[in-house]
Scaffold this active site. Structure first.
Site, PDB file in Angstrom:
ATOM      1  N   ASP A   5      -4.440  62.876  15.690  1.00  0.00           N
ATOM      2  CA  ASP A   5      -3.692  64.124  15.868  1.00  0.00           C
ATOM      3  C   ASP A   5      -2.454  63.752  16.686  1.00  0.00           C
ATOM      4  O   ASP A   5      -2.551  63.507  17.890  1.00  0.00           O
ATOM      5  CB  ASP A   5      -4.563  65.148  16.599  1.00  0.00           C
ATOM      6  CG  ASP A   5      -3.782  66.377  17.042  1.00  0.00           C
ATOM      7  OD1 ASP A   5      -2.701  66.631  16.477  1.00  0.00           O
ATOM      8  OD2 ASP A   5      -4.254  67.072  17.965  1.00  0.00           O
ATOM      9  N   GLY A   7       0.579  64.583  18.575  1.00  0.00           N
ATOM     10  CA  GLY A   7       1.135  65.755  19.232  1.00  0.00           C
ATOM     11  C   GLY A   7       2.544  65.538  19.731  1.00  0.00           C
ATOM     12  O   GLY A   7       3.179  64.510  19.457  1.00  0.00           O
ATOM     13  N   TYR A  68       0.275  81.442   8.035  1.00  0.00           N
ATOM     14  CA  TYR A  68       1.659  81.823   7.744  1.00  0.00           C
ATOM     15  C   TYR A  68       2.499  80.567   7.540  1.00  0.00           C
ATOM     16  O   TYR A  68       2.093  79.461   7.915  1.00  0.00           O
ATOM     17  CB  TYR A  68       2.233  82.725   8.840  1.00  0.00           C
ATOM     18  CG  TYR A  68       2.306  82.125  10.221  1.00  0.00           C
ATOM     19  CD1 TYR A  68       3.447  81.449  10.652  1.00  0.00           C
ATOM     20  CD2 TYR A  68       1.236  82.251  11.121  1.00  0.00           C
ATOM     21  CE1 TYR A  68       3.528  80.917  11.927  1.00  0.00           C
ATOM     22  CE2 TYR A  68       1.308  81.720  12.403  1.00  0.00           C
ATOM     23  CZ  TYR A  68       2.459  81.054  12.798  1.00  0.00           C
ATOM     24  OH  TYR A  68       2.527  80.521  14.061  1.00  0.00           O
ATOM     25  N   GLY A  72       1.803  75.671  12.643  1.00  0.00           N
ATOM     26  CA  GLY A  72       1.623  74.243  12.887  1.00  0.00           C
ATOM     27  C   GLY A  72       0.342  73.721  12.269  1.00  0.00           C
ATOM     28  O   GLY A  72      -0.695  74.384  12.296  1.00  0.00           O
ATOM     29  N   VAL A  73       0.413  72.502  11.729  1.00  0.00           N
ATOM     30  CA  VAL A  73      -0.745  71.916  11.067  1.00  0.00           C
ATOM     31  C   VAL A  73      -1.884  71.693  12.052  1.00  0.00           C
ATOM     32  O   VAL A  73      -3.068  71.796  11.687  1.00  0.00           O
ATOM     33  CB  VAL A  73      -0.353  70.599  10.369  1.00  0.00           C
ATOM     34  CG1 VAL A  73       0.103  69.545  11.383  1.00  0.00           C
ATOM     35  CG2 VAL A  73      -1.492  70.054   9.525  1.00  0.00           C
ATOM     36  N   ASP A  74      -1.557  71.402  13.314  1.00  0.00           N
ATOM     37  CA  ASP A  74      -2.597  71.199  14.317  1.00  0.00           C
ATOM     38  C   ASP A  74      -3.369  72.484  14.583  1.00  0.00           C
ATOM     39  O   ASP A  74      -4.583  72.469  14.791  1.00  0.00           O
ATOM     40  CB  ASP A  74      -2.002  70.645  15.613  1.00  0.00           C
ATOM     41  CG  ASP A  74      -0.849  71.480  16.153  1.00  0.00           C
ATOM     42  OD1 ASP A  74      -0.230  72.248  15.380  1.00  0.00           O
ATOM     43  OD2 ASP A  74      -0.550  71.353  17.352  1.00  0.00           O
ATOM     44  N   ASP A  89      -5.685  75.986  22.382  1.00  0.00           N
ATOM     45  CA  ASP A  89      -5.258  74.599  22.528  1.00  0.00           C
ATOM     46  C   ASP A  89      -4.241  74.543  23.660  1.00  0.00           C
ATOM     47  O   ASP A  89      -3.107  75.000  23.515  1.00  0.00           O
ATOM     48  CB  ASP A  89      -4.638  74.095  21.222  1.00  0.00           C
ATOM     49  CG  ASP A  89      -4.367  72.592  21.249  1.00  0.00           C
ATOM     50  OD1 ASP A  89      -4.457  71.988  22.340  1.00  0.00           O
ATOM     51  OD2 ASP A  89      -4.058  72.023  20.184  1.00  0.00           O
TER      52      ASP A  89
END
Length: 204
Positions: A5, A7, A68, A72-74, A89
């Site tokens: 992941d 970031g 939407y 963000g993909v995360d 998060d």
């Protein structure tokens, strides 16, 4: 299976045994020869990462009902870790997202704790302090450090409480463990994003 992941500040890597938090340079040096599946919100690194032939970007496989366009993909993959709940998060920013029966309902974004603290300095040098990690929200504080910390944490808590009644709260991110201590029904799990990624790969 190695999962990453990527970031805004660190590479977060699950190497099959534990989660590592590495700088960009250290992560690339350590894992560039190994097969790795990743998601990334650090678009400035895209060109460099895409040249690593053993790494695979799984973003195109991630679908969340109700998502939407600019989500963000995360955040999407975090919401795929459980079928129901409120997901917090707490990293460079604090994102809060709600899922019901596998469908994204909505959420909100707050500054990260570090940004909150830094914003007080812009008001006055006299407000330059650090976060009080032993804060007690049951009593009004009597020092500047405590009062700034109270203002930050109590306002974050109030907003999350407003939207999480009766819901399971899940926390992740660098400040997630600390923030989770202010909520009765909170679960902190640094594997949440990676669990969501595993779900995506199993369904692929």
């Amino acid at each position: 299976m190695i999962l990453a992941d990527i970031g805004n500040t660190y590479f977060h890597i699950y190497n099959g045994k534990e989660v590592e938090h590495l700088s960009y340079a250290d992560a690339i040096q350590k894992y560039q020869q190994k097969e790795l599946y990743y998601i990334s919100v650090k678009h400035q690194l895209s060109d460099k990462i895409e040249k690593i032939k053993t790494w695979k970007n799984i973003t195109s496989f991630i679908k969340l009902e109700g998502e939407y366009e600019t989500m963000g993909v995360d955040r999407k993959v975090l919401c795929l870790s459980h079928n129901d709940g409120v997901f917090v998060d707490a990293g460079s920013a604090i994102t809060v997202d709600m899922v019901e029966n596998g469908k994204y309902i909505g959420g909100f974004i707050l500054p990260g704790l570090k940004t909150y603290i830094q914003s007080y300095v812009a008001i006055s040098p006299a407000l330059d302090t650090t976060l009080d990690k032993s804060l007690d929200l049951t009593e009004l504080p009597t020092t500047t450090k405590e009062q700034i910390s109270y203002g930050i944490i109590a306002s974050i808590k109030a907003l999350i409480d407003k939207h999480s009644k009766g819901k399971q709260l899940y926390f992740t991110g660098g400040d997630g463990k600390f923030l989770s201590t202010f909520f009765r029904n909170a679960i902190y799990d640094e594997m949440l994003v990676f669990n969501g990624m595993q779900e995506v790969l199993e369904d692929k």
